[in-house]
Design a protein around this motif. Structure first.
Motif, short mmCIF file in Angstrom:
data_model
loop_
_atom_site.label_atom_id
_atom_site.label_comp_id
_atom_site.label_asym_id
_atom_site.label_seq_id
_atom_site.Cartn_x
_atom_site.Cartn_y
_atom_site.Cartn_z
N PRO A 1 0.85 -1.20 0.00
CA PRO A 1 0.00 0.00 0.00
C PRO A 1 0.88 1.25 0.00
CG PRO A 1 0.08 -0.95 2.20
CD PRO A 1 0.80 -1.91 1.29
N LEU A 2 0.29 2.36 -0.36
CA LEU A 2 1.03 3.63 -0.37
C LEU A 2 0.71 4.40 0.91
CD1 LEU A 2 2.84 4.63 -2.79
CD2 LEU A 2 1.33 2.73 -3.30
N ASN A 3 1.75 4.94 1.53
CA ASN A 3 1.63 5.71 2.76
C ASN A 3 1.96 7.16 2.44
OD1 ASN A 3 2.01 6.95 5.25
ND2 ASN A 3 2.90 5.14 6.20
N LEU A 4 0.97 8.03 2.55
CA LEU A 4 1.17 9.42 2.13
C LEU A 4 2.18 10.17 2.99
CD1 LEU A 4 -2.48 10.49 1.18
CD2 LEU A 4 -0.69 9.53 -0.27
N THR A 5 2.39 9.72 4.21
CA THR A 5 3.42 10.38 5.03
C THR A 5 4.81 10.18 4.43
OG1 THR A 5 3.65 8.43 6.46
CG2 THR A 5 2.07 10.11 7.15
N LYS A 6 4.98 9.11 3.66
CA LYS A 6 6.27 8.85 3.03
C LYS A 6 6.54 9.82 1.87
CE LYS A 6 6.70 5.20 5.66
NZ LYS A 6 7.65 5.18 6.79
N VAL A 7 5.47 10.41 1.34
CA VAL A 7 5.65 11.45 0.34
C VAL A 7 6.19 12.71 1.00
CG1 VAL A 7 4.51 12.85 -1.42
CG2 VAL A 7 3.74 10.51 -1.02
N VAL A 8 5.57 13.04 2.13
CA VAL A 8 5.93 14.28 2.83
C VAL A 8 7.34 14.21 3.40
CG1 VAL A 8 5.31 15.80 4.75
CG2 VAL A 8 3.51 14.73 3.37
N ASN A 9 7.71 13.07 3.99
CA ASN A 9 9.04 13.00 4.62
C ASN A 9 10.16 12.62 3.65
OD1 ASN A 9 8.98 10.19 4.27
ND2 ASN A 9 8.39 9.75 6.38
N GLY A 10 9.82 12.40 2.39
CA GLY A 10 10.85 12.16 1.38
C GLY A 10 11.29 10.72 1.21
N ASP A 11 10.69 9.78 1.95
CA ASP A 11 11.09 8.38 1.84
C ASP A 11 10.89 7.84 0.42
OD1 ASP A 11 11.83 8.33 4.44
OD2 ASP A 11 10.24 6.99 5.15
N TYR A 12 9.76 8.19 -0.19
CA TYR A 12 9.50 7.68 -1.54
C TYR A 12 10.47 8.28 -2.56
CZ TYR A 12 5.16 5.37 -0.09
OH TYR A 12 4.24 4.55 0.50
N ALA A 13 10.78 9.54 -2.41
CA ALA A 13 11.72 10.18 -3.33
C ALA A 13 13.07 9.49 -3.28
CB ALA A 13 11.86 11.67 -3.00
N ARG A 14 13.51 9.14 -2.07
CA ARG A 14 14.79 8.45 -1.92
C ARG A 14 14.71 7.03 -2.48
NH1 ARG A 14 14.67 11.74 2.72
NH2 ARG A 14 13.43 10.22 3.89
N ALA A 15 13.60 6.35 -2.25
CA ALA A 15 13.46 4.98 -2.74
C ALA A 15 13.35 4.93 -4.26
CB ALA A 15 12.23 4.32 -2.11
#
Length: 387
Positions: free
Chosen positions: A347-361
């Motif tokens: 699933p997608l966790n929108l907090t990971k967008v805000v904290n930059g986790d997805y950008a790094r991944a």
């Protein structure tokens, strides 16, 4: 919902749940009660765990004892002078008592009161959901793997019928009815017709899958960061979802976009509207040449649709386009997205967008594989309530 309105709902919920009360820690309980209380049968019919938590802890202020091994949260309550626990354990939410089955009747009454109070607190739950939708503390369900599997199911059936039709294209079956009459059947004709139906189904599945997966890609790319963003994109047209997920300034991507838009407009929309379409596809106008199919030019692409074109399509061309696009979709900078969305099905966790986790991944395949592995580990821990 203002504080006065919340207080009104709280008062109604307190009245509905009475005489169930928070446990008075001065009351006597059996030794080891917190660890030895047994699950009651009545407690299996409680409302969903999140509603019970919001009701008891958030709205009514009951004490939450916190997390334990295999316990997500624990709320001690008192009913009829006896202690009970309302707990969310590994095997589900329940009401737990010291003496089972002696306490079953009281547990059933506790469940009834919680149901009653849950109904009274519904405006509060609605408000909580509205507030959450405006923020980023949300998970987005990922159904992409199932939708893609459904697409492949129809593609495989389509391929099978096509191969059978090709293999039997010269075959004819003669059935002699009498010395003077007979019928002739051509198996390839029926197989080609079935292939066309399956091709239509595959195309329907493709657009269903892309409507879903484009939103997930947009989240991973940072183009959706709140519940409101996701809701807005979910309601948008397929074209807007495509643009949120992919960069159409790339020439190859733009070419796929244009071609798929034509397939969607000429084919899928035609089928979706009861085979009448939106542009007069169901009409034939009278002329001295005979009946002429009235397939009017599309206002946004006047070269795309002409008399007799668009509806009686060649399925093989559309299917080939779909397959080529899928290969293109998961190439280049979006290859890491496939790992998260399709391979791991996370699933997608929108907090990971805000904290930059997805950008790094999303920076590389290796980074995403490492991130996805870690998320699976965390999910397993929380599923097992290994706190």
């Amino acid at each position: 919902m203002n504080s006065e309105q919340i207080e009104t709902v709280r008062t109604r919920a307190q009245k509905a749940i009475s005489p169930l009360e928070p446990a008075d820690f001065s009351m006597r309980a059996p030794k080891g009660f917190l660890f030895n209380a047994k699950r009651t049968d009545a407690g299996r019919t409680l409302p969903p765990y999140y509603l019970v938590y919001f009701l008891l802890v958030d709205l009514l202020g009951f004490t939450n004892l916190g997390q334990f091994e295999k316990v997500a949260w624990s709320v001690p309550v008192e009913y009829d002078g006896r202690p009970f626990l309302v707990e969310h354990r590994k095997f589900g939410l329940g009401v737990f008592a010291a003496n089972v089955p002696e306490d079953e009747e009281a547990a059933a009454e506790i469940v009834r009161l919680i149901h009653k109070a849950t109904k009274a607190a519904q405006p509060y739950f609605d408000w909580r959901a509205e507030q959450a939708a405006k923020a980023s503390q949300l998970n987005v369900v990922n159904r992409s793997p199932d939708l893609f599997e459904r697409l492949n199911f129809y593609l495989d059936l389509y391929d099978d019928r096509q191969q059978q039709a090709e293999g039997r294209k010269d075959e004819r079956i003669v059935n002699h009815l009498s010395d003077m009459s007979y019928t002739v059947a051509f198996p390839a004709v029926e197989l080609n017709r079935e292939a066309k139906w399956l091709g239509l189904s595959a195309i329907e599945c493709f657009f269903s899958w892309t409507e879903h997966v484009f939103i997930h890609i947009a989240i991973l790319r940072g183009n959706c960061a709140t519940g409101e963003d996701v809701t807005k994109l979910a309601k948008a047209e397929w074209a807007e979802k495509f643009k949120a997920a992919l960069d159409i300034t790339d020439p190859t991507t733009k070419q796929f976009y244009d071609q798929l838009a034509i397939v969607r407009r000429q084919l899928r929309n035609f089928v979706a509207h009861g085979a009448f379409g939106k542009d007069g596809e169901a009409f034939h106008f009278h002329s001295k040449a005979g009946a002429v199919p009235m397939l009017l030019p599309h206002p946004r692409d006047r070269a795309a649709l002409k008399f007799g074109q668009g509806v009686d399509f060649v399925a093989a061309e559309a299917i080939a386009l779909i397959r080529d696009f899928i290969d293109h979709l998961w190439s280049g900078s979006l290859e890491p997205a496939k790992i998260h969305i399709q391979d791991f099905g996370l699933p997608l966790n929108l907090t990971k967008v805000v904290n930059g986790d997805y950008a790094r991944a999303m920076a590389s395949v290796d980074a995403m594989e490492s991130y996805a592995d870690y998320q699976v580990h965390l999910n397993d821990r929380y599923a097992n309530m290994d706190f």
